[in-house]
Design an enzyme around this catalytic site. Structure first.
Site, PDB file in Angstrom:
ATOM      1  N   LYS A  32      46.512   7.173  13.266  1.00  0.00           N
ATOM      2  CA  LYS A  32      45.121   7.415  12.859  1.00  0.00           C
ATOM      3  C   LYS A  32      44.706   8.842  13.209  1.00  0.00           C
ATOM      4  O   LYS A  32      45.091   9.355  14.270  1.00  0.00           O
ATOM      5  CB  LYS A  32      44.211   6.405  13.570  1.00  0.00           C
ATOM      6  CG  LYS A  32      42.757   6.428  13.111  1.00  0.00           C
ATOM      7  CD  LYS A  32      41.949   5.312  13.775  1.00  0.00           C
ATOM      8  CE  LYS A  32      40.500   5.317  13.341  1.00  0.00           C
ATOM      9  NZ  LYS A  32      39.711   4.235  13.963  1.00  0.00           N
ATOM     10  N   SER A  74      36.975   1.222  10.938  1.00  0.00           N
ATOM     11  CA  SER A  74      37.259   2.594  10.575  1.00  0.00           C
ATOM     12  C   SER A  74      38.746   2.921  10.410  1.00  0.00           C
ATOM     13  O   SER A  74      39.078   3.937   9.794  1.00  0.00           O
ATOM     14  CB  SER A  74      36.669   3.536  11.626  1.00  0.00           C
ATOM     15  OG  SER A  74      37.346   3.394  12.859  1.00  0.00           O
ATOM     16  N   SER A  92      37.249  -1.818  14.653  1.00  0.00           N
ATOM     17  CA  SER A  92      37.879  -0.852  13.745  1.00  0.00           C
ATOM     18  C   SER A  92      39.387  -0.997  13.553  1.00  0.00           C
ATOM     19  O   SER A  92      39.957  -0.340  12.686  1.00  0.00           O
ATOM     20  CB  SER A  92      37.577   0.575  14.222  1.00  0.00           C
ATOM     21  OG  SER A  92      36.287   0.941  13.833  1.00  0.00           O
TER      22      SER A  92
END
Lengths: 481, 92
Positions: free
Chosen positions: A76, A151, A175
């Site tokens: 990420k 997210s 997330s």
């Protein structure tokens, strides 16, 4: 081959059925052909990946390969990678190249992983759709007109679309789990303090935690084994010994006590999600688990408590972006203050600005006790309610999200609706607990439905064992792209 | 939420908005505060002494000087630098 689990790829690499370079090239080729549609990556690093693959192959050839050696992973884009851009999907960090690795990256590099690139996300991890990304508005691999969740939407979509073997995400209020649910994969948020946050770009420091997104609970356990542990650089990382998180793979569910908390299945949860998660509970019952009913009266306040605490911390954490030391610097004359205001106003997107305003409101004079003070009180109440439920059970099962993935243009312009959709996941962060999401069904359009398995603090092992027991009897349907 | 409050929060946050953005921010914040208001009247207080389970005061790291990142690495992300962080003049 690209659709295989980390565990299966390990066997193929060790048996020399495929080389680390061939495996890496297979993912790079697929990224080249498919990621134009999915947009899961912000940055792809093919040369570094192939070079890492060659180094991994040397270890494999020498018989020194650990469990992740030569496995292509995606990271990420809020996890610092030395020499590789880390943008947080924000204009603010568009050109930021970290001078150091996050601790999880050092650990993974020591394992000999192959990093394929950095995945998209909601800007500064604030959102549940990956549509606030400034660079790649990721699509759901099961239906490109829908969101992947967020997210960590890029990480979940990359796993779901077979664009990496597994990925790292981060979870502040759901997330990892919610995008894992939307993209039909498995993701775990570890207990707060289990994985070092050093080098994770801070959103809400008391809630943030890094964790894996993968094709199975067992793969999550393999990755968690590699990234967990105390870190000198993170004072909130735990000194408790690291378990073998795959040690309960194959466990019997007989006698395991699972709680169903009624409030998580009440109004606001779509009927198909409710039915599917309760059917999974029945499956556990058929495996010999004991199901008990429980209640969490404070759940109705969880969204308010979470958003006040998270935004208060975010408003403080994001005050470091001044355009001077790193990050976007506006091209303006004038005073020191003019430069800071212009840099921040140009660099941050709308949702980040909203959260900063909310955080300032919650902490400002005259409002602190009414908002932040109450939210912190509720945090303790929610922790107590979880502790009480866990005196009677080993695990809790809830829906991961109240609906399946929604259309790309739905909800985005209504922040209130977006925030309320997080009610299934935020209490786990508030209570510092570990929780895993895995697919438990599909709706009439073939969209995945996720269930969350919540465990006691530090008991990731039982969560992963229980999730594996379900996954072994569940037919996962992959996305077709 | 009133326009003046949003302007005040923006000032605290070192953010500036156009008039159009301010109008939208008032709408958004009013809607968001509706959710937050649900906890305003609950009779609950925070006890900070209950909340330190992740702080290990008996086992803090020693107060020793350690090597830090090299200056060139620290400066590599600053847009404007001449072997130091360059800021606009702050003293008249």
């Amino acid at each position: 081959m690209v659709e295989l689990t980390v565990k299966s790829l390990r066997e193929k690499l060790d048996k020399k059925e495929v080389s680390a370079r061939e495996l890496t090239q297979a993912y790079l080729d697929r990224i080249e052909s498919v990621d134009k549609k999915v947009e899961s990556y912000i940055t792809v690093t093919p040369e570094a990946a192939l070079s890492a693959a060659d180094k991994a192959q040397e270890k494999i050839n020498a018989g020194e390969a650990s469990s992740l050696c030569g496995i292509p992973l995606a990271i990420k884009d809020n996890i610092c990678t030395e020499g590789v851009k880390t943008t947080c999907a924000s204009r603010m960090l568009e050109n930021f190249v970290p001078p150091y690795n996050a601790t999880v990256m050092d650990k993974l590099e020591n394992e000999g992983i192959v990093m394929l690139g950095k995945t998209s996300m909601d800007e500064f991890a604030m959102g549940g759709s990956t549509q606030t990304s400034a660079f790649a508005k990721t699509k759901n691999p099961y239906d490109l007109t829908r969101v992947p969740g967020g997210s960590s939407g890029g990480s979940a979509a990359a796993v779901g679309a077979d664009l990496c073997a597994a990925a790292l995400g981060s979870d502040t209020g759901g997330s990892i789990r919610q995008p894992a649910a939307f993209c039909g994969v498995t993701g775990i948020k570890p207990t707060y303090g289990r994985v070092s946050r050093y080098g994770l770009v801070a959103f809400a420091s008391s809630l943030d935690q890094i964790g894996p997104v993968a094709r199975s609970a067992e793969d999550c356990g393999i990755i968690l084994n590699a990234i967990s542990g105390y870190d000198f650089h993170d004072g909130t990382s735990s000194r408790l010994p690291v378990d073998d998180y795959t040690s309960k793979i194959g466990m019997s569910m007989k006698g395991v006590k699972i709680a169903v908390v009624s409030e998580f299945f009440a109004e606001g949860v779509d009927e198909n999600v409710r039915k599917s998660v309760l059917a999974a509970v029945d499956t556990y019952k058929a495996m010999g688990a004991e199901i008990i009913e429980a209640s969490m009266p404070s759940l109705k306040y969880a969204i308010a408590a979470y958003y006040l605490i998270a935004s208060a911390e975010a408003s403080s954490n994001l005050s470091r972006y001044d355009g001077i030391k790193f990050g976007h610097r506006a091209d303006v004359g004038g005073s020191y203050n003019d430069l800071i205001v212009a840099s921040r106003s140009e660099g941050f997107g709308d949702e980040v600005k909203r959260r900063i305003l909310l955080g300032n409101y919650a902490l400002s004079s005259g409002y602190y006790d009414a908002y932040y003070g109450k939210a912190m009180g509720l945090k303790q109440k929610i922790r107590e309610e979880y502790a009480d439920i866990f005196t009677k059970c080993d695990l809790i099962i809830t829906p991961t999200a109240p609906s399946v993935a929604y259309g790309i243009n739905e909800n985005i312009s209504d922040p209130k609706k977006m925030y309320q959709a997080d009610f299934c996941t935020v209490t786990v962060n508030i209570a510092s607990l570990p929780a895993l999401s895995t697919t438990c069904g599909y709706d009439e359009n073939g969209m995945p439905i996720g269930m969350s398995i919540v465990g006691k603090m530090w008991d990731e092992t039982t969560i992963i064992g229980a999730a594996d027991a379900f996954e072994k009897q569940f037919d996962r349907i992959g996305a077709s792209l | 939420m009133e326009l003046d409050m949003v302007k005040y929060l923006a000032k605290l946050a070192k953010l500036e908005f156009t008039d159009e953005e301010l109008e939208q921010a008032v709408k958004d914040m009013t809607s968001i505060i509706e959710i937050m208001d649900t906890i305003k009247d609950i009779d609950i207080t925070y006890d900070p002494y209950k909340d330190n389970h992740n702080v290990y005061l008996e086992d803090l790291r020693p107060d020793e000087a350690m090597p830090s990142l090299a200056t060139d690495k620290l400066l590599q992300n600053a847009v404007n630098q001449e072997n130091c962080f360059v800021v606009p003049k702050v003293v008249e």
